[in-house]
Design a protein around this motif. Structure first.
Motif, PDB file in Angstrom:
ATOM      1  N   LEU A  38       0.808  -1.188   0.004  1.00  0.00           N
ATOM      2  CA  LEU A  38       0.086  -0.133   0.010  1.00  0.00           C
ATOM      3  C   LEU A  38       0.865   1.183  -0.102  1.00  0.00           C
ATOM      4  CD1 LEU A  38      -3.005  -0.575   2.278  1.00  0.00           C
ATOM      5  CD2 LEU A  38      -3.134   0.219   0.047  1.00  0.00           C
ATOM      6  N   LEU A  39       1.782   1.343   0.794  1.00  0.00           N
ATOM      7  CA  LEU A  39       2.585   2.281   0.910  1.00  0.00           C
ATOM      8  C   LEU A  39       3.333   2.589  -0.450  1.00  0.00           C
ATOM      9  CD1 LEU A  39       4.023   4.743   2.410  1.00  0.00           C
ATOM     10  CD2 LEU A  39       5.883   2.943   3.175  1.00  0.00           C
ATOM     11  N   ARG A  40       3.863   1.690  -1.301  1.00  0.00           N
ATOM     12  CA  ARG A  40       4.804   1.625  -2.429  1.00  0.00           C
ATOM     13  C   ARG A  40       3.673   2.347  -3.377  1.00  0.00           C
ATOM     14  NH1 ARG A  40       7.244  -3.531  -4.445  1.00  0.00           N
ATOM     15  NH2 ARG A  40       5.124  -4.068  -4.489  1.00  0.00           N
ATOM     16  N   GLN A  41       2.266   1.847  -3.363  1.00  0.00           N
ATOM     17  CA  GLN A  41       1.581   2.525  -4.236  1.00  0.00           C
ATOM     18  C   GLN A  41       1.124   4.017  -4.348  1.00  0.00           C
ATOM     19  OE1 GLN A  41      -2.486   0.842  -4.171  1.00  0.00           O
ATOM     20  NE2 GLN A  41      -3.680   2.184  -5.030  1.00  0.00           N
ATOM     21  N   TYR A  42       1.154   4.282  -2.777  1.00  0.00           N
ATOM     22  CA  TYR A  42       0.913   5.987  -2.581  1.00  0.00           C
ATOM     23  C   TYR A  42       1.943   6.657  -2.498  1.00  0.00           C
ATOM     24  CZ  TYR A  42      -4.123   4.811  -2.411  1.00  0.00           C
ATOM     25  OH  TYR A  42      -5.178   4.753  -2.407  1.00  0.00           O
ATOM     26  N   ARG A  43       3.195   6.279  -2.156  1.00  0.00           N
ATOM     27  CA  ARG A  43       4.478   7.105  -1.818  1.00  0.00           C
ATOM     28  C   ARG A  43       4.817   8.088  -3.026  1.00  0.00           C
ATOM     29  NH1 ARG A  43       6.828  10.483  -0.529  1.00  0.00           N
ATOM     30  NH2 ARG A  43       8.911  10.513   0.535  1.00  0.00           N
ATOM     31  N   PRO A  44       4.519   7.938  -4.179  1.00  0.00           N
ATOM     32  CA  PRO A  44       5.083   8.854  -5.088  1.00  0.00           C
ATOM     33  C   PRO A  44       4.090  10.154  -4.943  1.00  0.00           C
ATOM     34  CG  PRO A  44       4.846   6.819  -6.551  1.00  0.00           C
ATOM     35  CD  PRO A  44       4.403   6.330  -4.974  1.00  0.00           C
ATOM     36  N   GLN A  45       2.959  10.150  -4.415  1.00  0.00           N
ATOM     37  CA  GLN A  45       1.889  11.450  -4.098  1.00  0.00           C
ATOM     38  C   GLN A  45       2.235  12.006  -2.864  1.00  0.00           C
ATOM     39  OE1 GLN A  45      -2.147  10.343  -5.829  1.00  0.00           O
ATOM     40  NE2 GLN A  45      -1.028   8.099  -5.800  1.00  0.00           N
ATOM     41  N   LEU A  46       2.913  11.158  -1.879  1.00  0.00           N
ATOM     42  CA  LEU A  46       2.957  11.488  -0.539  1.00  0.00           C
ATOM     43  C   LEU A  46       3.939  12.628  -0.410  1.00  0.00           C
ATOM     44  CD1 LEU A  46       2.410   8.178   1.259  1.00  0.00           C
ATOM     45  CD2 LEU A  46       0.908  10.118   1.323  1.00  0.00           C
ATOM     46  N   LYS A  47       3.850  13.801   0.366  1.00  0.00           N
ATOM     47  CA  LYS A  47       4.750  14.711   0.714  1.00  0.00           C
ATOM     48  C   LYS A  47       5.861  14.158   1.390  1.00  0.00           C
ATOM     49  CE  LYS A  47       5.393  19.159   3.256  1.00  0.00           C
ATOM     50  NZ  LYS A  47       4.643  19.954   4.038  1.00  0.00           N
ATOM     51  N   GLY A  48       5.803  13.311   2.223  1.00  0.00           N
ATOM     52  CA  GLY A  48       6.664  12.572   2.876  1.00  0.00           C
ATOM     53  C   GLY A  48       6.371  11.621   3.710  1.00  0.00           C
ATOM     54  N   ALA A  49       7.084  10.531   4.349  1.00  0.00           N
ATOM     55  CA  ALA A  49       6.543   9.516   5.106  1.00  0.00           C
ATOM     56  C   ALA A  49       7.743   8.984   6.041  1.00  0.00           C
ATOM     57  CB  ALA A  49       6.357   8.218   4.060  1.00  0.00           C
ATOM     58  N   VAL A  50       7.395   8.843   7.176  1.00  0.00           N
ATOM     59  CA  VAL A  50       8.318   8.245   8.286  1.00  0.00           C
ATOM     60  C   VAL A  50       7.857   6.953   8.988  1.00  0.00           C
ATOM     61  CG1 VAL A  50       7.317   9.752   9.826  1.00  0.00           C
ATOM     62  CG2 VAL A  50       9.541   8.733  10.457  1.00  0.00           C
ATOM     63  N   VAL A  51       8.364   6.136   8.870  1.00  0.00           N
ATOM     64  CA  VAL A  51       8.290   4.566   9.367  1.00  0.00           C
ATOM     65  C   VAL A  51       8.591   4.855  10.995  1.00  0.00           C
ATOM     66  CG1 VAL A  51       8.536   2.131   9.420  1.00  0.00           C
ATOM     67  CG2 VAL A  51       8.531   3.403   7.099  1.00  0.00           C
ATOM     68  N   HIS A  52       7.675   5.051  11.907  1.00  0.00           N
ATOM     69  CA  HIS A  52       7.690   5.329  13.266  1.00  0.00           C
ATOM     70  C   HIS A  52       7.835   4.050  13.775  1.00  0.00           C
ATOM     71  CE1 HIS A  52       5.821   5.638  17.120  1.00  0.00           C
ATOM     72  NE2 HIS A  52       4.897   4.585  16.855  1.00  0.00           N
ATOM     73  N   CYS A  53       8.773   4.228  14.958  1.00  0.00           N
ATOM     74  CA  CYS A  53       9.009   3.198  15.769  1.00  0.00           C
ATOM     75  C   CYS A  53       9.615   1.852  14.994  1.00  0.00           C
ATOM     76  CB  CYS A  53       8.255   2.658  16.729  1.00  0.00           C
ATOM     77  SG  CYS A  53       8.641   1.601  17.839  1.00  0.00           S
ATOM     78  N   PHE A  54      10.612   1.975  14.003  1.00  0.00           N
ATOM     79  CA  PHE A  54      10.913   0.786  13.038  1.00  0.00           C
ATOM     80  C   PHE A  54      11.819  -0.080  13.908  1.00  0.00           C
ATOM     81  CE2 PHE A  54      14.311  -0.984  10.653  1.00  0.00           C
ATOM     82  CZ  PHE A  54      13.674  -1.876   9.759  1.00  0.00           C
TER      83      PHE A  54
END
Length: 269
Positions: free
Chosen positions: A145-161
């Motif tokens: 899901l993340l890969r599908q939307y990532r190009p449109q997202l301003k930024g993404a942080v994977v919290h508590c990796f």
């Protein structure tokens, strides 16, 4: 006396009931420890409202996120979606989330979680807000899901990796930032993370406590109640600096710069 590095805690659950009686003292101790800004995590409609209210009580020092954690996905509906969207439009709400997938305890079904997660990704795209992400035992579905939307997202942080090197590299390939907690201080469970962090691009690193959870196990004196606080954020920084074999001060400067650029917050230093 050397000045403490200015740090930003990107994820603290200050709306948790364990902070209801002494939040002023918790914040005071955080400031004394060099934590110059805290982002309060929104995990449900109610918690997101409470987090936003705290940003008004402690203006300039607290910001927050607004979103629905996968455990709460069963409560996602039209009313909840409208409330989160309204909150997310506020200047003190820096990201949509905490959102994602968690197949570990299954408080909400997989279908409910995926629907809730995708709706929040769509909201973040629409508002051009960054996303504050949660994943546990659901990497394949989450990443798809993340890969599908990532190009449109301003930024993404994977919290508590807390994942391994392969998962870390996959997120970095999507230009994600990574939030590291006191999990890295846990000699029982943190081995994969300690190995992975060596491959983490320093310009993608941010740190957090996830307070009141994930109290670092290497504290010289552990509180009897086991409650974590933002004042312990320097312990996370020092653990990462030790693994990377660099100065905590140097790492603090890099991490603060990353965080300010990603979230658009500033500290006094």
């Amino acid at each position: 006396m050397l000045k403490k590095p200015a740090l930003i805690d990107i994820g603290a659950n200050l709306t948790n009931h364990r902070f209801h009686t002494d939040l002023d003292a918790v914040i005071s101790r955080a400031k004394q420890a060099g934590v110059e800004h805290i982002i309060v995590t929104g995990t449900s409609e109610r918690a997101s409202h409470e987090a936003h209210a705290l940003t008004q009580t402690y203006p300039g020092y607290l910001s927050c996120t607004a979103g629905v954690h996968p455990h709460e996905a069963k409560n996602w509906n039209v009313q909840c979606a409208r409330a989160i969207e309204k909150l997310a439009a506020s200047d003190t709400v820096l990201a949509v989330g905490e959102c994602g997938l968690d197949y570990n305890r299954m408080f909400s079904s997989e279908a409910q979680q995926r629907a809730c997660f995708e709706a929040q990704l769509q909201l973040a795209v629409r508002l051009q807000k960054t996303v504050f992400l949660h994943e546990r035992d659901a990497h394949e579905d989450f990443f798809a899901l993340l890969r599908q939307y990532r190009p449109q997202l301003k930024g993404a942080v994977v919290h508590c990796f807390t994942g391994n090197t392969e998962e870390l590299r996959a997120y970095l390939d999507l230009d994600c930032h990574i939030g590291i907690t006191g999990w890295i201080c846990d000699e029982r469970r943190g081995d994969d993370l300690r190995k992975a962090v060596r491959y983490l691009s320093r310009d993608k690193l941010m740190i957090e406590t996830d307070a009141p959870f994930l109290l670092p196990r290497n504290l010289p004196v552990r509180p009897q109640d086991g409650r974590n606080e933002p004042m312990h954020l320097p312990v996370v920084l020092e653990a990462i600096a030790s693994i990377l074999r660099i100065s905590p001060v140097t790492l603090a400067q890099q991490v603060r710069q990353n965080t300010e650029q990603f979230f658009g917050v500033t500290t006094a230093s």
